[in-house]
Design an enzyme around this catalytic site. Structure first.
Site, mmCIF file in Angstrom:
data_model
loop_
_atom_site.group_PDB
_atom_site.id
_atom_site.type_symbol
_atom_site.label_atom_id
_atom_site.label_comp_id
_atom_site.label_asym_id
_atom_site.label_seq_id
_atom_site.Cartn_x
_atom_site.Cartn_y
_atom_site.Cartn_z
ATOM 1 N N SER A 120 8.188 -26.729 0.467
ATOM 2 C CA SER A 120 6.926 -26.947 -0.250
ATOM 3 C C SER A 120 7.192 -27.314 -1.698
ATOM 4 O O SER A 120 6.259 -27.604 -2.435
ATOM 5 C CB SER A 120 6.060 -25.685 -0.173
ATOM 6 O OG SER A 120 6.803 -24.574 -0.556
ATOM 7 N N GLU A 153 1.731 -33.111 5.400
ATOM 8 C CA GLU A 153 2.007 -33.951 4.230
ATOM 9 C C GLU A 153 3.408 -34.525 4.470
ATOM 10 O O GLU A 153 4.384 -33.775 4.541
ATOM 11 C CB GLU A 153 1.973 -33.068 2.975
ATOM 12 C CG GLU A 153 2.036 -33.812 1.665
ATOM 13 C CD GLU A 153 1.945 -32.863 0.468
ATOM 14 O OE1 GLU A 153 2.509 -31.743 0.511
ATOM 15 O OE2 GLU A 153 1.321 -33.249 -0.536
HETATM 16 N N1 CAA Z 1 -2.750 -19.250 15.317
HETATM 17 C C1 CAA Z 1 -3.758 -19.741 16.061
HETATM 18 N N2 CAA Z 1 -5.058 -19.678 15.696
HETATM 19 C C2 CAA Z 1 -5.344 -19.044 14.525
HETATM 20 C C3 CAA Z 1 -4.342 -18.510 13.695
HETATM 21 C C4 CAA Z 1 -3.001 -18.624 14.144
HETATM 22 N N3 CAA Z 1 -1.975 -18.159 13.404
HETATM 23 N N4 CAA Z 1 -4.943 -17.971 12.603
HETATM 24 C C5 CAA Z 1 -6.260 -18.171 12.725
HETATM 25 N N5 CAA Z 1 -6.504 -18.825 13.891
HETATM 26 C C6 CAA Z 1 -7.822 -19.314 14.373
HETATM 27 C C7 CAA Z 1 -8.753 -18.208 14.796
HETATM 28 O O1 CAA Z 1 -8.553 -17.881 16.146
HETATM 29 C C8 CAA Z 1 -10.122 -18.830 14.553
HETATM 30 O O2 CAA Z 1 -10.475 -19.674 15.645
HETATM 31 P P1 CAA Z 1 -12.026 -20.091 15.928
HETATM 32 O O3 CAA Z 1 -12.447 -20.986 14.809
HETATM 33 O O4 CAA Z 1 -11.974 -20.799 17.238
HETATM 34 O O5 CAA Z 1 -12.803 -18.812 15.963
HETATM 35 C C9 CAA Z 1 -9.908 -19.693 13.341
HETATM 36 O O6 CAA Z 1 -8.478 -19.944 13.261
HETATM 37 C C10 CAA Z 1 -10.355 -18.998 12.088
HETATM 38 O O7 CAA Z 1 -9.688 -17.729 12.019
HETATM 39 P P2 CAA Z 1 -10.456 -16.335 11.773
HETATM 40 O O8 CAA Z 1 -11.818 -16.362 12.386
HETATM 41 O O9 CAA Z 1 -9.530 -15.241 12.175
HETATM 42 O O10 CAA Z 1 -10.553 -16.195 10.213
HETATM 43 P P3 CAA Z 1 -11.186 -17.167 9.148
HETATM 44 O O11 CAA Z 1 -12.388 -17.858 9.654
HETATM 45 O O12 CAA Z 1 -11.281 -16.293 7.960
HETATM 46 O O13 CAA Z 1 -10.069 -18.288 8.922
HETATM 47 C C11 CAA Z 1 -8.142 -19.195 7.934
HETATM 48 C C12 CAA Z 1 -8.750 -17.978 8.599
HETATM 49 C C13 CAA Z 1 -8.001 -20.307 8.982
HETATM 50 C C14 CAA Z 1 -6.759 -18.761 7.475
HETATM 51 C C15 CAA Z 1 -9.088 -19.669 6.774
HETATM 52 O O14 CAA Z 1 -9.384 -18.602 5.926
HETATM 53 C C16 CAA Z 1 -8.468 -20.782 5.954
HETATM 54 O O15 CAA Z 1 -8.512 -21.933 6.327
HETATM 55 N N6 CAA Z 1 -7.902 -20.410 4.777
HETATM 56 C C17 CAA Z 1 -7.192 -21.347 3.895
HETATM 57 C C18 CAA Z 1 -5.788 -21.525 4.404
HETATM 58 C C19 CAA Z 1 -4.993 -22.436 3.554
HETATM 59 O O16 CAA Z 1 -5.412 -22.955 2.521
HETATM 60 N N7 CAA Z 1 -3.751 -22.659 3.990
HETATM 61 C C20 CAA Z 1 -2.801 -23.472 3.238
HETATM 62 C C21 CAA Z 1 -1.946 -22.581 2.414
HETATM 63 S S1 CAA Z 1 -0.807 -23.515 1.464
HETATM 64 C C22 CAA Z 1 0.501 -23.748 2.507
HETATM 65 O O17 CAA Z 1 0.545 -23.312 3.621
HETATM 66 C C23 CAA Z 1 1.623 -24.585 2.040
HETATM 67 C C24 CAA Z 1 2.251 -24.387 0.749
HETATM 68 O O18 CAA Z 1 3.061 -25.240 0.421
HETATM 69 C C25 CAA Z 1 2.044 -23.248 -0.157
#
Ligand code: CAA
Length: 284
Positions: A120, A153
Site C-alpha cells: 500500500s 488499484e
Molecule cells: N468477507 C466476506 N463478506 C464480508 C466480509 C468479509 N471479510 N466483511 C463484511 N462482509 C459482508 C457482510 O456479510 C455484509 O454483507 P451484506 O451486505 O450482504 O449484508 C457486508 O459485507 C457488510 O458487512 P456488515 O453488515 O458486517 O457491516 P457493515 O455494513 O458495517 O460493513 C464494511 C462493513 C464493509 C467493512 C463497511 O463498513 C465499509 O465498507 N467500510 C470501509 C472499508 C474501507 O474503506 N476499506 C478500505 C480500507 S483501506 C485498505 O484496505 C488499503 C490500504 O492501503 C490502507
C-alpha cells in the site's frame, strides 16, 4: 496470456482475502506462509468468511467447498511458486521482508510468471528493481475486506509493460473487481487521498475540535462514509496509517503530509486499533 494458477504469499488479512477471491472465482491458489499455524489461521478465516457468504446466500455451500479445495498450502516459496502464472505478495509492509521474499521468488518462478505486490505504500519501481523482470512487475492493491471491496488499484512501475498491465486488468475483472490504473508515486491514488483525510481527523481530535465519536459522526452522516475516518484508521491499523503518512512525507518532502503528533503517540503507546483492542475506539 491467461492466468490459470496463482501463488499468494502471506496469509494475513490481505493475503487470505486475496486467496479467497481467486479461489472463489475458479483460479486455484497456492497459499504460502512461513508456519503451519499461520496457514491454519488463514484457512480458518477464509472458511469463516465463506460461511458468512453462504449464510447471506451470496454463494451456495458447494461453492464454499470447491473454494477451500482449490487452495493448497505451502510453507516454502520455492515449492509454492512452481508452475504458477502470477505471484501476489501480501507480506508485511517492511522492505527487508519484501526484499528477501522477492529475491527468493525471482530465483524460483518460471520465466513467464507475472509478479504483483499488494503493497500500500512501497514503490513498485523499487520492488521491481529487486527482480530481473521489471517489465513483468506490477502493483495489485486490494482493499480490506477483500471479498467485499470492488477496487483493485493497479500500479504501473516505471518499467511495467503494457502487456503485463493488460493481463492483470483482465484477471482483476475475472475476480468481479474493478481495476483502476495508476502510476507509481508515493501513496498511489488511494492512500494519497485517504491518509491526509485520516490525519486531518486525528488533528481535529488533537486540537480539541471534537471527540473521535463526533468527528466520525460528521463524516458518516454528512458525507455518507460507511465508517468515519477514525474508525477506519483503527480498522486499517494506526501503525499502518503512520507508516503510509511517513512514506508520503518522505516521498514528497511536503509538510502537508506530516503525521499528527497524536497519531505518533498512540502508535508509541501500542494503541493500534482493532488488532490491539484499542485505538480511537475500544474493541474489548
Ligand atoms: N468477507 C466476506 N463478506 C464480508 C466480509 C468479509 N471479510 N466483511 C463484511 N462482509 C459482508 C457482510 O456479510 C455484509 O454483507 P451484506 O451486505 O450482504 O449484508 C457486508 O459485507 C457488510 O458487512 P456488515 O453488515 O458486517 O457491516 P457493515 O455494513 O458495517 O460493513 C464494511 C462493513 C464493509 C467493512 C463497511 O463498513 C465499509 O465498507 N467500510 C470501509 C472499508 C474501507 O474503506 N476499506 C478500505 C480500507 S483501506 C485498505 O484496505 C488499503 C490500504 O492501503 C490502507
Amino acid at each position: 496470456m491467461e492466468i490459470k494458477k496463482v501463488a499468494v504469499i502471506g496469509g494475513g488479512t490481505m493475503g487470505n482475502g486475496i486467496a479467497h477471491v481467486f479461489a472463489m472465482n475458479g483460479i486455484p491458489v497456492n497459499l504460502i506462509e512461513t508456519k503451519q499455524e499461520f496457514a491454519d489461521r488463514a484457512m480458518a478465516t477464509i472458511e469463516k468468511n465463506l460461511d458468512r457468504m453462504v449464510a447471506k446466500e451470496k454463494i451456495v455451500s458447494e461453492a464454499k467447498v470447491a473454494t477451500l479445495e482449490s487452495i493448497s498450502v505451502f510453507l516454502n516459496i520455492k515449492e509454492g511458486v512452481k508452475g504458477v502464472d502470477l505471484v501476489i505478495e501480501a507480506v508485511p509492509e517492511n522492505l527487508k521482508i519484501k526484499t528477501s521474499v522477492w529475491k527468493a521468488v525471482d530465483e524460483a518462478a518460471a520465466d513467464h510468471t507475472i509478479f504483483a505486490s499488494n503493497t500500500s505504500s512501497i514503490s513498485i519501481t523499487k520492488l521491481a528493481g529487486l527482480t530481473n523482470r521489471a517489465d513483468k512487475f506490477i502493483g495489485m492493491h486490494f482493499f480490506n475486506p477483500v471479498p467485499v471491496m470492488k477496487l483493485v488499484e493497479i500500479v504501473k512501475g516505471l518499467d511495467t509493460s503494457e502487456e503485463t498491465y493488460q493481463v492483470v486488468e483482465e484477471t482483476s475483472k475475472l475476480l468481479a473487481k474493478v481495476p483502476v490504473p495508476v502510476n507509481d508515486m508515493p501513496g498511489f491514488v488511494s492512500n494519497r487521498v485517504l491518509m491526509p483525510m485520516i490525519n486531518e481527523a486525528v488533528f481535529a481530535v488533537y486540537e480539541g475540535v471534537a471527540t473521535p465519536e463526533h468527528v466520525d459522526d460528521v463524516m458518516k452522516l454528512g458525507m455518507a462514509h460507511p465508517m468515519g475516518p477514525l474508525r477506519l484508521a483503527d480498522f486499517i491499523g494506526l501503525d499502518v496509517c503512520l507508516d503510509i503518512l511517513n512514506v508520503l512525507y518522505e516521498g514528497f518532502k511536503d509538510p502537508k503530509y506530516r503525521p499528527c503528533p497524536l497519531l505518533v503517540k498512540m502508535v508509541d503507546a501500542g494503541k493500534l486499533g482493532n488488532k490491539t483492542g484499542e485505538g480511537f475506539f475500544s474493541y474489548h
